[in-house]
Design an enzyme around this catalytic site. Structure first.
Site, PDB file in Angstrom:
ATOM      1  CB  ALA A   1       7.508  -3.614  -1.684  1.00 43.58           C
ATOM      2  CB  THR A   2       2.158  -2.149  -0.951  1.00 42.84           C
ATOM      3  OG1 THR A   2       2.530  -1.565  -2.208  1.00 42.84           O
ATOM      4  CG2 THR A   2       1.083  -1.318  -0.290  1.00 42.84           C
TER       5      THR A   2
ATOM      6  CG  ASN B   1       9.465   4.751  -7.324  1.00 47.37           C
ATOM      7  OD1 ASN B   1       9.926   5.402  -6.398  1.00 47.37           O
ATOM      8  ND2 ASN B   1       8.212   4.872  -7.714  1.00 47.37           N
TER       9      ASN B   1
ATOM     10  CB  SER C   1       8.484  -6.030  -4.393  1.00 43.82           C
ATOM     11  OG  SER C   1       7.291  -6.490  -4.946  1.00 43.82           O
TER      12      SER C   1
ATOM     13  CB  CYS D   1       0.915   3.682  -7.525  1.00 46.66           C
ATOM     14  SG  CYS D   1       2.257   2.510  -7.530  1.00 46.66           S
TER      15      CYS D   1
END
Ligand code: 7TS
Length: 401
Positions: free
Chosen positions: A71-72, A153, A201, A326
Site C-alpha cells: 500500500a505504501t 490504523n 494491502s 513504522c
C-alpha cells in the site's frame, strides 16, 4: 501463552491462502509474460485472483485494479501520479489530506510540498474522525486530489467516505482513499462509495506480505511510477508476483466471507477486552466503538509510557503496539493522540490492541489478566503517576467507555 494483538501492523497468512499459493513457487513458476506453457500455465490462476478482487471490493469491468508491492507503493503512486499529471503538467496546485494518514501518505505529501504543492492537512475531532464538511471548506478550484483514509490504523476510526466522495464529485475533484484498514474489517464497495482510487494491502487481511493494489475507477489515466515492460497493462512494470497475486485474491475472497464473523465475533472479543481494560481507573479509549473497525482499540494508560506497557506485555507473550510500527523506533508522542487533542503526557501512553478472526476467547482472557498486572506494576513504580494531582487524571479529548 503467545497472543498476537498487532493485526493492524500485519496478519498471519490464512492457511487456506498459503495452500493456494504453494504450487506457484515450485510447480507453476513460469513468467506469465512468457509465451511457452510454463508461462501460460499461470494465466487461469491470475485471472481467478483478479476476478476475486473485483468481486470483493465491488469494482466493475471498466475499472482497473493494478497490483503493486504494497500500500505504501499504491499511496505514493496515486499522489505522485496526480502531482505529475494535474499539478506539474496542469493548472492545479493543491492536495487535501488529513493529519492522521499513514506515514506513506503524510511523508509523500511533505515531499510534494518541497516540490511546491500546497497541502492541507485536515484536523480530526476528539473521536479521531474527519468531518465531511471540513473537506468541503478546503477544496478550491486549484485542488487536484483529496486523499483521506477509509479507516485509521491506530484508532480504527471509520471516516465518512461516501459523504466525502459525494463532495468531491460535486466539486469535480478526484478522491483517493487509503482502504488498507477497511478491507476485511468492514464492507468495502468502491462503486457504491464513489471513490476514484483506493489503496489496499494483502498482508493486512491474512494475505502475504509484499503485494498490494490500487483500484482505479474507469481506468483513469495515471502516470506510472515504474516504467519497463507491458505488465499490468503497462500501468506498473515488473514481473508479476504470481504467488502473491494468487494469495491476495484468495485472501480477499475470504475477507469478504468472514465479514459477518468480524462484525460479530471479533467485535464481541474486542468489546470484552475494552470493557475489562476500562474498569482500571484512569484509562481511556479513543472514539466511540460503533464508529470504529470491530478489531481495534487504542487505549491511554495515564501515568504509564506506552513503550513500558509494550515491554511488560511482550514479556507476558502478548504483542501490542504503541501505534504505527513504522514509527515505533522513536519515543515521540503518538501523532494520532496529539491530533485528537490529548495532552502531551497522555499522548505518550497509547497502546493499540488489534484482534483478528484468529484471536480466541482464552487469549483475550489472558490478555485482560496480564494487562491489569502490567498497569498495576508500572504505576507502582511511576513517579509521574504517584505525584499526579487528581485533577490531572481526567482527560479532555478521550473517552472512558
Ligand atoms: N496505510 C495504512 C492505513 C496502514 O495502516 C499501513 C500499514 C499502510 C498504509 C502501509 O501498508 P504496506 O502495505 O505498505 O505495509 N500500517 C501499519 C501499522 O499500523 N503498523 O504497522 C504498519
Amino acid at each position: 501463552m503467545k497472543v498476537y494483538l498487532d493485526n493492524n501492523a500485519t496478519t498471519m497468512v490464512d492457511p487456506e491462502v498459503k495452500k493456494e499459493m504453494d504450487p506457484y513457487f515450485t510447480e507453476i513458476y513460469g513468467n506469465p509474460n512468457s509465451l511457452h506453457d510454463f508461462g501460460t500455465a499461470c494465466h487461469p490462476a491470475l485471472r481467478k485472483a483478479m476476478d476475486r478482487m473485483y468481486e470483493a471490493i465491488g469494482a466493475r469491468d471498466e475499472d482497473d485494479i493494478v497490483v503493486t508491492s504494497c500500500a505504501t507503493e499504491s499511496n505514493n503512486w496515486v499522489l505522485k501520479g496526480i502531482y505529475y499529471d494535474l499539478i506539474q503538467n496542469g493548472d492545479k496546485d493543491h492536495i487535501v489530506t488529513t493529519e492522521v494518514e499513514h506515514p506513506s501518505v503524510i511523508a509523500t505529501c511533505r515531499w510534494l510540498e518541497e516540490q511546491g504543492v500546497r497541502v492541507t492537512y485536515l484536523p480530526v475531532n476528539s473521536d479521531g474522525i474527519v468531518q465531511a464538511h471540513t473537506v468541503r471548506d478546503f477544496i478550491t478550484d486549484k485542488t487536484a486530489l483529496v486523499s483521506i483514509m477509509w479507516a485509521n490504523n491506530e484508532t480504527g476510526a471509520i471516516f465518512p467516505i461516501e459523504e466525502i466522495a459525494e463532495i468531491c464529485k460535486e466539486k469535480s475533484v478526484l478522491f483517493h482513499t487509503d482502504g488498507v484498514q477497511a478491507v476485511g474489517k468492514i464492507p468495502v464497495d468502491v462503486t457504491h462509495a464513489g471513490v476514484d482510487f483506493m489503496s489496499f494491502s494483502a498482508h493486512k487481511f491474512h494475505g502475504p506480505k509484499g503485494v498490494g493494489g490500487l483500484y482505479i475507477k474507469d481506468g483513469h489515466p495515471l502516470t506510472s511510477l515504474l516504467h519497463g515492460g507491458e505488465h499490468m497493462g503497462g500501468r506498473r512494470s515488473g514481473t508479476l508476483n504470481v504467488p502473491g497475486i494468487v494469495g491476495m485474491g484468495k485472501a480477499m475472497e475470504l475477507a469478504t466471507y468472514y465479514l459477518k464473523f468480524e462484525e460479530q465475533n471479533v467485535r464481541r472479543l474486542r468489546d470484552k477486552l475494552e470493557d475489562a481494560i476500562l474498569e482500571i481507573p484512569d484509562i481511556y479509549s479513543v472514539g466511540p466503538r460503533e464508529q470504529r473497525t470491530p478489531n481495534t482499540v487504542l487505549v491511554s494508560v495515564r501515568g504509564v509510557e506506552g513503550e513500558a506497557m509494550l515491554w511488560d506485555l511482550n514479556r507476558a507473550g502478548i504483542a501490542a503496539s504503541t501505534g504505527s510500527a513504522c514509527a515505533s523506533e522513536d519515543l515521540e508522542a503518538n501523532p494520532i493522540m496529539s491530533a485528537i487533542g490529548a495532552d502531551s503526557e497522555l499522548a505518550h501512553t497509547a497502546v493499540r490492541l488489534s484482534l483478528s478472526r484468529f484471536t480466541t476467547e482464552e487469549e483475550i482472557d489472558y490478555t485482560i489478566e496480564q494487562f491489569k498486572k502490567a498497569v498495576e506494576r508500572l504505576r507502582s513504580i511511576s513517579s509521574s503517576y504517584a505525584y499526579m494531582p487528581e485533577n490531572m487524571k481526567t482527560t479532555e479529548g478521550a473517552h472512558n467507555g
